[in-house]
Design a protein around this motif. Structure first.
Motif, PDB file in Angstrom:
ATOM      1  N   ILE A  39    -115.480  95.971  19.444  1.00  0.00           N
ATOM      2  CA  ILE A  39    -116.208  96.881  18.817  1.00  0.00           C
ATOM      3  C   ILE A  39    -114.712  98.348  18.555  1.00  0.00           C
ATOM      4  O   ILE A  39    -114.685  97.913  17.371  1.00  0.00           O
ATOM      5  CB  ILE A  39    -117.644  97.346  19.099  1.00  0.00           C
ATOM      6  CG1 ILE A  39    -118.528  96.597  19.617  1.00  0.00           C
ATOM      7  CG2 ILE A  39    -117.711  98.663  18.646  1.00  0.00           C
ATOM      8  CD1 ILE A  39    -119.847  96.987  19.690  1.00  0.00           C
ATOM      9  N   SER A  40    -113.911  98.335  19.609  1.00  0.00           N
ATOM     10  CA  SER A  40    -113.376  99.012  19.255  1.00  0.00           C
ATOM     11  C   SER A  40    -112.050  98.607  18.041  1.00  0.00           C
ATOM     12  O   SER A  40    -111.568  99.375  17.218  1.00  0.00           O
ATOM     13  CB  SER A  40    -112.379  99.992  21.247  1.00  0.00           C
ATOM     14  OG  SER A  40    -111.884 100.250  20.015  1.00  0.00           O
ATOM     15  N   ASN A  41    -111.976  97.566  18.398  1.00  0.00           N
ATOM     16  CA  ASN A  41    -111.082  96.540  17.575  1.00  0.00           C
ATOM     17  C   ASN A  41    -111.277  96.691  16.405  1.00  0.00           C
ATOM     18  O   ASN A  41    -110.486  96.906  15.489  1.00  0.00           O
ATOM     19  CB  ASN A  41    -110.331  94.979  18.188  1.00  0.00           C
ATOM     20  CG  ASN A  41    -109.644  95.334  19.511  1.00  0.00           C
ATOM     21  OD1 ASN A  41    -108.881  96.545  20.302  1.00  0.00           O
ATOM     22  ND2 ASN A  41    -109.768  94.441  20.447  1.00  0.00           N
ATOM     23  N   ALA A  42    -112.549  95.477  16.043  1.00  0.00           N
ATOM     24  CA  ALA A  42    -112.741  95.902  14.609  1.00  0.00           C
ATOM     25  C   ALA A  42    -113.128  97.742  13.785  1.00  0.00           C
ATOM     26  O   ALA A  42    -112.199  97.016  12.930  1.00  0.00           O
ATOM     27  CB  ALA A  42    -114.329  95.435  14.831  1.00  0.00           C
ATOM     28  N   ILE A  43    -113.042  98.429  14.885  1.00  0.00           N
ATOM     29  CA  ILE A  43    -113.062  99.580  14.235  1.00  0.00           C
ATOM     30  C   ILE A  43    -112.071  99.909  13.960  1.00  0.00           C
ATOM     31  O   ILE A  43    -111.677 100.953  12.772  1.00  0.00           O
ATOM     32  CB  ILE A  43    -113.896 100.666  15.209  1.00  0.00           C
ATOM     33  CG1 ILE A  43    -115.318 100.205  15.113  1.00  0.00           C
ATOM     34  CG2 ILE A  43    -113.549 101.767  14.400  1.00  0.00           C
ATOM     35  CD1 ILE A  43    -116.390 101.417  15.931  1.00  0.00           C
ATOM     36  N   LYS A  44    -110.673  99.550  14.462  1.00  0.00           N
ATOM     37  CA  LYS A  44    -109.555 100.209  14.331  1.00  0.00           C
ATOM     38  C   LYS A  44    -108.802  99.828  13.303  1.00  0.00           C
ATOM     39  O   LYS A  44    -108.192  99.567  13.044  1.00  0.00           O
ATOM     40  CB  LYS A  44    -108.537  99.839  15.782  1.00  0.00           C
ATOM     41  CG  LYS A  44    -107.268 100.550  15.661  1.00  0.00           C
ATOM     42  CD  LYS A  44    -106.179 100.873  17.544  1.00  0.00           C
ATOM     43  CE  LYS A  44    -106.903  99.184  18.101  1.00  0.00           C
ATOM     44  NZ  LYS A  44    -105.923  99.054  19.424  1.00  0.00           N
ATOM     45  N   PHE A  45    -108.836  97.858  13.968  1.00  0.00           N
ATOM     46  CA  PHE A  45    -107.683  97.299  12.539  1.00  0.00           C
ATOM     47  C   PHE A  45    -108.997  96.954  10.792  1.00  0.00           C
ATOM     48  O   PHE A  45    -107.994  96.544  10.436  1.00  0.00           O
ATOM     49  CB  PHE A  45    -108.273  96.142  13.177  1.00  0.00           C
ATOM     50  CG  PHE A  45    -106.695  96.022  14.599  1.00  0.00           C
ATOM     51  CD1 PHE A  45    -105.894  96.448  14.621  1.00  0.00           C
ATOM     52  CD2 PHE A  45    -107.536  95.828  15.632  1.00  0.00           C
ATOM     53  CE1 PHE A  45    -104.616  96.650  15.468  1.00  0.00           C
ATOM     54  CE2 PHE A  45    -106.527  95.314  17.011  1.00  0.00           C
ATOM     55  CZ  PHE A  45    -105.782  95.950  16.346  1.00  0.00           C
TER      56      PHE A  45
END
Length: 248
Positions: free
Chosen positions: A129-135
């Motif tokens: 989820i962190s990666n999805a938000i970040k990218f």
């Protein structure tokens, strides 16, 4: 040597986690009752909470990677409320979600319980989820699908970033490897998260796949049904809880 390493990891984990948990809890409690507190103080408290949460997230990855390498990562099979875990993760990222004006689409089954390792599932989900938000691009959409059957649990997370090149697909799971590299990095991180995710998914006897296009990337996790430590396998069908006692 391995025994000493394991002992060190356990000790240092407790020494760091206890004060960090206090900082997170105390700052969050104050933020829940902001009446009478100056806006500038509230803003500072929010920054304290956000930075402490980011530190807790990264340390969790580092400690988990160390436990895996030391052979100390052992799943604890329990009936976990995985829907609640996803909600808690999204709440912890609410500040950056609001800052980027992202739309979070939660789809699939509701109130899902599943026999898995609760802590490891949280680490897996938090990283993805962190990666999805970040990218994802600003004002974009992040889609999260949680579905279950009597055989498995499926978690699908889709971002709206620029995608991953085909020849880089497997590199994203390599430890300490980042596709965004060079003297100037656009995104923070140390290339550990997805390698930890892959290791934990395999530790839970599951599988992870990734697909990508210029409209974004999709990570899919499939975890099989397991027997909990108390001999119960839990599945939900159409909102009805079904318990299968497999100890006989």
């Amino acid at each position: 040597s391995e025994s000493l390493k394991g002992h060190f990891i356990s000790n240092i984990k407790n020494e760091i986690n206890n004060p960090l948990a206090s900082i997170l809890a105390l700052s969050q409690n104050i933020l829940r009752k902001p009446h009478g507190i100056e806006p500038s103080v509230i803003k500072s408290l929010q920054l304290i909470y956000n930075e402490a949460h980011a530190l807790d997230f990264q340390l969790d990855n580092i400690m988990t990677a160390a436990e895996i390498e030391a052979g100390q990562a052992t799943p604890q099979w329990v009936d976990a409320n995985v829907s609640q875990i996803i909600d808690q993760i999204l709440h912890s990222f609410s500040t950056i979600i609001d800052k980027k004006q992202l739309t979070i689409q939660l789809r699939g089954d509701e109130h899902v319980h599943f026999v898995t390792d609760r802590h490891y599932f949280k680490i897996i989900s938090t990283n993805l989820i962190s990666n999805a938000i970040k990218f994802s691009c600003d004002k974009g959409v992040v889609s999260i699908l949680l579905a279950h059957t009597v055989d498995h649990l499926k978690l699908i997370i889709r971002d709206c970033g620029t995608g991953i090149r085909e020849n880089d697909m497997q590199k994203v799971f390599d430890r300490f490897t980042q596709l965004d590299s060079g003297t100037v990095k656009k995104f923070q991180g140390h290339g550990l998260g997805l390698s930890v995710v892959k290791d934990l998914v395999e530790l839970l006897d599951g599988a992870i796949t990734v697909s990508s296009s210029d409209e974004g990337s999709v990570f899919t996790i499939v975890l099989p049904v397991k027997l909990s430590d108390d001999g119960i396998s839990t599945a939900f069908e159409n909102g009805t809880e079904v318990l299968f006692d497999q100890s006989f």
